[in-house]
Write a protein that holds these residues in place. Structure first.
Motif, short mmCIF file in Angstrom:
data_model
loop_
_atom_site.label_atom_id
_atom_site.label_comp_id
_atom_site.label_asym_id
_atom_site.label_seq_id
_atom_site.Cartn_x
_atom_site.Cartn_y
_atom_site.Cartn_z
N GLU A 1 47.25 -2.64 41.52
CA GLU A 1 46.08 -2.01 40.91
C GLU A 1 44.85 -2.23 41.79
OE1 GLU A 1 43.03 -2.56 37.11
OE2 GLU A 1 44.94 -3.63 37.13
N GLU B 1 31.80 7.32 43.97
CA GLU B 1 32.48 8.39 43.24
C GLU B 1 33.65 8.97 44.01
OE1 GLU B 1 32.40 9.41 40.17
OE2 GLU B 1 30.92 7.88 39.71
N ALA C 1 36.45 6.39 44.14
CA ALA C 1 37.09 6.20 42.84
C ALA C 1 38.10 7.31 42.56
CB ALA C 1 36.04 6.16 41.74
N LYS C 2 37.80 8.52 43.03
CA LYS C 2 38.70 9.64 42.82
C LYS C 2 40.03 9.45 43.56
CE LYS C 2 35.09 13.06 41.91
NZ LYS C 2 34.35 14.25 42.42
N VAL D 1 41.62 6.64 43.85
CA VAL D 1 42.42 5.80 42.95
C VAL D 1 42.92 6.61 41.77
CG1 VAL D 1 42.41 3.72 41.52
CG2 VAL D 1 41.08 3.78 43.65
N GLU D 2 42.04 7.35 41.16
CA GLU D 2 42.40 8.11 39.96
C GLU D 2 43.43 9.20 40.26
OE1 GLU D 2 38.32 7.68 37.34
OE2 GLU D 2 38.35 9.14 38.98
N SER D 3 43.32 9.83 41.43
CA SER D 3 44.28 10.88 41.77
C SER D 3 45.67 10.32 42.04
CB SER D 3 43.80 11.65 43.01
OG SER D 3 43.77 10.82 44.15
N LYS E 1 43.76 3.62 37.12
CA LYS E 1 42.57 3.70 36.28
C LYS E 1 41.32 3.50 37.13
CE LYS E 1 42.46 -1.16 34.76
NZ LYS E 1 42.53 -2.05 33.59
N ARG E 2 40.21 3.91 36.60
CA ARG E 2 38.95 3.88 37.33
C ARG E 2 38.59 2.43 37.71
NH1 ARG E 2 34.99 7.53 38.17
NH2 ARG E 2 32.84 6.83 38.41
N PRO E 3 38.39 2.16 39.01
CA PRO E 3 38.06 0.79 39.41
C PRO E 3 36.61 0.44 39.10
CG PRO E 3 38.06 2.23 41.32
CD PRO E 3 38.51 3.07 40.16
#
Length: 496
Positions: A72, A85, A88-89, A91-93, A97-99
């Motif tokens: 994670e 931003e 973060a995308k 990770v999310e893609s 979950k949003r770090p």
């Protein structure tokens, strides 16, 4: 990497990913590691990691860890909030979950559930972040070079040992089976004694121009970015990439791309000595401007020669590549390693007998001495197993290779300006050294159209080094450059 080694590396990466997808790995349950299929990993059992420095190379770190089962990316750490931003995308893609985003690494280190940090900051932050991470009980992946100077690299090693941490160095060629086989062949003695390990880090390094001092942009904490470096004004030539060419933050091309090739060379000669007995470097910084100068400080043309007691490491940097300059000639970049032995030359998984342009495949049964997997995966595997000896690029090896870059730069920085007509006799007459001197001069003329009779270069000091003590012999001025003055509270400690 060469194309062939890239293919080997990608093949190994794909194999590692396939194994991970089947759940054949082990996962971490805080301080206890259990053999649990990846699909059954709960959030509390995952390896939680913070990526520190998220511009450029840091994005690769994020992407690598974000797609690993059981890992994670819990924090993104950077003084520049403008980067959050988009990172973060990533990770999310990948399904994560949003770090949490923080500007100050110390806030992430306070999280007792954080297991590891992955450092992709500027060079001047690498060691302090590594030491802080070890002190906080975190394992560390640190980008190359692991240090900004020789003292810092040794402190990274000491911190890893004292706190029993897993610390991997970001010289990923150590996970490449092609280079591992080449080095194994060199060390086997099958092709005779190693005479010269020659390395090239010649990429595209032209002018960076000049930038005026200004106020830092909104959302960017310049004080945190400076960290261990001395107080100074902000300008756009140091954020976010060209800091490499300023001594306060970077180590020039020899410590940028070059540390990869230095690491391969050091890997090959390490049976002779762990550090060189002497070093000398020459070079200059000339670019495509009206007066051949720009704001950068480090050389973009450099040659360094290290003596390992009869075996030489010859390191060549030529940065005027990839386009036609005022001289009208275009040169191709060269990033490679060659090992010259009594019977010929080895590189890229092949042996080239003397006088033959045709390479022969190396024996398939040579002991590689590494685990040929994705370099980041090797780190995570060792985080789980707690086996330092299974790291492909353990911090001690990273320190030794980084230190060689620093030694070359110290010689250069203590040098004197001499006319190009004054040949560097102190380098000796080895054919590979002579060829590098000629290549640098030819490129200055061919790329820039320089009349070398009108210019000077820096003839570095020839320095004798004690590998055991990691000190220069009888040279107080050189020893001062083994470390740097620090700015509180961002101090790499004498005692970790």
């Amino acid at each position: 990497m060469t194309r062939s080694s890239r293919r080997e590396f990608l093949k190994a990466t794909a194999t590692s990913a396939a194994l991970a997808a089947t759940g054949m790995g082990v996962v971490r349950s805080r301080k206890v590691f259990a053999a649990t299929p990846a699909k059954d990993v709960s959030p509390n059992e995952r390896v939680r990691i913070a990526v520190v420095g998220i511009n450029g190379r840091g994005r690769d770190h994020i992407a690598q860890f974000a797609r690993m089962p059981g890992v994670e990316v819990a924090y993104l750490v950077d003084p520049d909030t403008r980067l959050f931003e988009s990172c973060a995308k990533i990770v999310e893609s990948a399904g994560g979950k949003r770090p949490v985003f923080v500007q100050d690494l110390r806030k992430a280190l306070d999280d007792k559930e954080l297991n590891a940090i992955s450092i992709a900051t500027c060079n001047h932050w690498h060691s302090l972040a590594t030491v802080w991470g070890c002190q906080a009980g975190k394992d560390v992946y640190v980008e190359k070079p692991c240090s900004h100077n020789v003292f810092e690299g040794r402190q990274c090693v000491e911190a890893a040992r004292k706190y029993n941490r897993i610390v991997q160095h970001g010289t990923q060629s150590r996970s490449d089976p092609n280079w591992a086989r080449t080095v194994a062949a060199v060390k086997s003695g099958k092709y005779g004694k190693l005479l010269v390990a020659k390395a090239y880090a010649s990429k595209v390094r032209w002018s960076i121009g000049f930038k005026e001092t200004a106020d830092p942009p909104a959302g960017f904490d310049f004080n945190l970015w400076l960290g261990p470096a001395l107080e100074q004004a902000y300008h756009e030539n140091i954020v976010h990439y060209n800091w490499h060419w300023f001594w306060d933050f970077g180590n020039g091309e020899i410590g940028n791309q070059g540390v990869h090739q230095m690491d391969i060379a050091q890997w090959g000669v390490s049976d002779f000595a762990k550090q060189p007995f002497s070093v000398m470097s020459i070079g200059c910084r000339y670019v495509d401007t009206a007066n051949f100068r720009d704001q950068g400080q480090t050389p973009n043309m450099q040659l360094a020669v290290f003596d390992f007691g009869g075996t030489l490491v010859v390191f060549e940097v030529r940065g005027l590549n990839g386009k036609k300059g005022p001289g009208g000639k275009e040169y191709k970049q060269q990033v490679d390693n060659e090992f010259y032995v009594e019977q010929g030359m080895l590189k890229g998984g092949k042996f080239y007998p003397k006088g033959s342009p045709q390479g022969e495949p190396l024996p398939a049964d040579l002991p590689l001495g590494i685990r040929p997997v994705n370099h980041f995966q090797n780190f995570i595997d060792c985080v789980r197993s707690r086996k330092q000896d299974q790291l492909n690029a353990e911090i001690l090896e990273g320190h030794r290779s980084s230190a060689m870059c620093h030694l070359a730069n110290i010689s250069y920085r203590l040098g004197r300006h001499v006319p190009f007509e004054e040949k560097p006799k102190e380098l000796g007459d080895n054919e590979h050294v002579v060829a590098s001197v000629q290549a640098i001069e030819e490129q200055l003329v061919g790329a820039l159209g320089m009349d070398l009779k009108k210019f000077t270069y820096t003839l570095g000091a020839k320095l004798t080094f004690d590998p055991k003590e990691e000190k220069f012999i009888d040279n107080a001025e050189a020893n001062k450059l083994l470390t740097r003055p620090y700015r509180a509270p961002f101090v790499v400690p004498e005692k970790v």
